[in-house]
Design an enzyme around this catalytic site. Structure first.
Site, PDB file in Angstrom:
ATOM      1  N   GLN A   1       0.824  -1.201   0.000  1.00  0.00           N
ATOM      2  CA  GLN A   1       0.000   0.000   0.000  1.00  0.00           C
ATOM      3  C   GLN A   1       0.861   1.255   0.000  1.00  0.00           C
ATOM      4  O   GLN A   1       1.728   1.434   0.852  1.00  0.00           O
ATOM      5  CB  GLN A   1      -0.954   0.072   1.189  1.00  0.00           C
ATOM      6  CG  GLN A   1      -1.882   1.270   0.978  1.00  0.00           C
ATOM      7  CD  GLN A   1      -2.775   1.604   2.133  1.00  0.00           C
ATOM      8  OE1 GLN A   1      -2.311   1.859   3.239  1.00  0.00           O
ATOM      9  NE2 GLN A   1      -4.076   1.643   1.883  1.00  0.00           N
TER      10      GLN A   1
ATOM     11  N   CYS B   1      -7.020   7.387   4.423  1.00  0.00           N
ATOM     12  CA  CYS B   1      -6.469   7.752   5.722  1.00  0.00           C
ATOM     13  C   CYS B   1      -6.728   9.229   6.008  1.00  0.00           C
ATOM     14  O   CYS B   1      -6.355  10.087   5.209  1.00  0.00           O
ATOM     15  CB  CYS B   1      -4.969   7.447   5.760  1.00  0.00           C
ATOM     16  SG  CYS B   1      -4.249   7.860   7.327  1.00  0.00           S
TER      17      CYS B   1
ATOM     18  N   GLY C   1     -14.867  -2.442   7.014  1.00  0.00           N
ATOM     19  CA  GLY C   1     -15.356  -1.652   8.145  1.00  0.00           C
ATOM     20  C   GLY C   1     -16.224  -2.456   9.094  1.00  0.00           C
ATOM     21  O   GLY C   1     -17.315  -2.898   8.718  1.00  0.00           O
TER      22      GLY C   1
HETATM   23  C1  LIG Z   1      -3.969   0.905  13.888  1.00  0.00           C
HETATM   24  C2  LIG Z   1      -4.566   1.152  12.525  1.00  0.00           C
HETATM   25  C3  LIG Z   1      -3.756   1.572  11.487  1.00  0.00           C
HETATM   26  C4  LIG Z   1      -4.291   1.778  10.209  1.00  0.00           C
HETATM   27  N1  LIG Z   1      -3.450   2.111   9.174  1.00  0.00           N
HETATM   28  C5  LIG Z   1      -3.953   2.176   7.910  1.00  0.00           C
HETATM   29  C6  LIG Z   1      -3.085   2.328   6.788  1.00  0.00           C
HETATM   30  O1  LIG Z   1      -1.847   2.384   6.907  1.00  0.00           O
HETATM   31  N2  LIG Z   1      -3.656   2.400   5.560  1.00  0.00           N
HETATM   32  C7  LIG Z   1      -5.016   2.315   5.373  1.00  0.00           C
HETATM   33  O2  LIG Z   1      -5.493   2.369   4.232  1.00  0.00           O
HETATM   34  N3  LIG Z   1      -5.845   2.161   6.412  1.00  0.00           N
HETATM   35  C8  LIG Z   1      -5.349   2.050   7.658  1.00  0.00           C
HETATM   36  N4  LIG Z   1      -6.184   1.798   8.697  1.00  0.00           N
HETATM   37  C9  LIG Z   1      -7.635   1.554   8.425  1.00  0.00           C
HETATM   38  C10 LIG Z   1      -7.881   0.059   8.177  1.00  0.00           C
HETATM   39  O3  LIG Z   1      -7.199  -0.370   7.014  1.00  0.00           O
HETATM   40  C11 LIG Z   1      -9.387  -0.228   8.006  1.00  0.00           C
HETATM   41  O4  LIG Z   1      -9.856   0.467   6.881  1.00  0.00           O
HETATM   42  C12 LIG Z   1     -10.188   0.195   9.227  1.00  0.00           C
HETATM   43  O5  LIG Z   1      -9.575  -0.237  10.431  1.00  0.00           O
HETATM   44  C13 LIG Z   1     -11.623  -0.345   9.161  1.00  0.00           C
HETATM   45  O6  LIG Z   1     -11.636  -1.755   9.163  1.00  0.00           O
HETATM   46  P1  LIG Z   1     -11.963  -2.598  10.516  1.00  0.00           P
HETATM   47  O7  LIG Z   1     -13.233  -2.030  11.078  1.00  0.00           O
HETATM   48  O8  LIG Z   1     -12.114  -4.004  10.050  1.00  0.00           O
HETATM   49  O9  LIG Z   1     -10.825  -2.373  11.444  1.00  0.00           O
HETATM   50  C14 LIG Z   1      -5.688   1.602   9.985  1.00  0.00           C
HETATM   51  C15 LIG Z   1      -6.505   1.197  11.043  1.00  0.00           C
HETATM   52  C16 LIG Z   1      -5.954   0.965  12.304  1.00  0.00           C
HETATM   53  C17 LIG Z   1      -6.859   0.478  13.420  1.00  0.00           C
END
Ligand SMILES: Cc1cc2nc3c(=O)[nH]c(=O)nc-3n(C[C@H](O)[C@H](O)[C@H](O)COP(=O)(O)O)c2cc1C
Length: 330
Positions: free
Chosen positions: A62, A92, A204
């Protein structure tokens, strides 16, 4: 490439050690790197930033950035380093990210994003994919999302991962941005209906294989973030229930197979806790889970661990949950 289930890019979480560990549990999920900024790749230590263990594959790199040239160069390097896909982060919302013009604020600039994607695809044969959100601030109507995807689609990108919440670019912390804006799965389902030829992956708040199955009725794939990090053995359920693979390692076997990797990495200068911190949630919900976490927390930070010491610690670590059951833990 099979994108039925992927593990989300997460800063400070999905580094190469976490990916190696997760791959022991699941052969079939697609893994993502943390976001790596194209400027950092341009100026920094490319090997340190991009190298990974071939056993982690398939892995998507990414990228973050908004310079078509730097993103294109980084994509080319990603291909040379052996990644399977290049993904552009358009989701992000952190302030730092906005200042440098990458991540979710780029949803405001579809033409610039299209230029980036065109250049990236010109420099690599790998699939270039996009990860975005359903909107930002007050721009959260379906029409805007539709137009955004339509513009990017014209560059030839075929795979879109959509986090089903908007980004709030103002005062929200990154954590608030992951929890407060409501999830609107219907908008992602509608995208799939309207762009039937595109691969639409939903992300999500997804935490179980039942939820995955339901989302797979209306989308092409599911991306899971936090629940996989906090409870990594969820990937074993995914192997069994989604990929119909019954040939999975037990939690204990996962650790046993991780030990040689830990030893090899320590010889190269990696600290034990850089790897083992990712395994804290392995026994989540099991008897002995708190012993596992405590034992790891107390022992994984040993300095200058020589191989003998590591053997001892790893033996303990392997049997920590079992020892709890027979009352042997010390
Ligand atoms: C600690 C943390 C770091 C993250 N870093 C990134 C990242 O580097 N790039 C990105 O696209 N999303 C990042 N995200 C978002 C996740 O990729 C994801 O879209 C988000 O957590 C929602 O999915 P979930 O509800 O299954 O956690 C991050 C999320 C968390 C919790």
């Amino acid at each position: 490439m099979n994108r039925k289930v992927s593990i989300a890019p997460m800063m400070d979480c999905t580094d190469r050690h976490e990916r190696y560990f997760l791959r022991l549990i699941s052969k079939n999920v697609l893994l993502y790197t943390e976001m790596i900024v194209s400027e950092a790749i341009d100026r920094g230590d490319k090997k340190k930033l991009l190298s990974f263990n071939i056993k982690e594959k398939p892995v998507s790199l990414q990228l973050g950035g908004s310079s078509p040239k730097l993103l294109a160069n980084a994509s080319k390097l990603g291909e040379e380093f052996g990644y399977d896909e290049i993904n552009l982060n358009l989701g992000c919302p952190s302030k730092k990210v906005q200042k440098n013009k990458f991540g979710a604020c780029l949803i405001k600039e579809p033409n610039l994003v299209a230029d980036c994607l065109t250049e990236m695809q010109a420099k690599t044969k790998l699939p270039v994919t996009v990860k975005t959100r359903i909107g930002y601030d007050n721009v959260e109507d379906y029409e805007n999302l539709y137009n955004f995807i339509n513009t990017l689609k014209s560059t030839g990108v075929k795979t879109f991962i959509v986090h089903a919440r908007k980004a709030v670019l103002g005062n929200f912390t990154p954590k608030q941005n992951l929890n407060i804006p409501p999830l609107k799965y219907e908008m992602v389902y509608k995208l799939k209906k309207d762009f039937n030829n595109l691969e639409i992956i939903i992300n999500g708040g997804i935490t179980s294989t039942d939820q995955i199955k339901n989302h797979l009725i209306k989308t092409d794939g599911v991306m899971i973030g936090r629940s996989a990090y906090h409870s990594p053995y969820l990937l074993a359920d995914i192997e069994k229930d989604i990929f119909n693979n019954q040939n999975i390692l037990s939690r204990q076997e996962v650790i046993e197979q991780l030990v040689p990797y830990v030893k090899e990495e320590i010889k190269k200068g990696t600290r034990m806790n850089q790897i083992m911190r990712h395994t804290l949630g392995l026994f989540h919900g099991q008897t002995g889970s708190s012993f596992w976490k405590r034992y790891l927390s107390e022992n994984m930070c040993v300095r200058d661990a020589d191989v003998k010491k590591i053997d001892h610690i790893m033996d303990k670590v392997k049997s920590a949950p079992k020892m709890h059951q027979v009352g042997q833990i010390d």
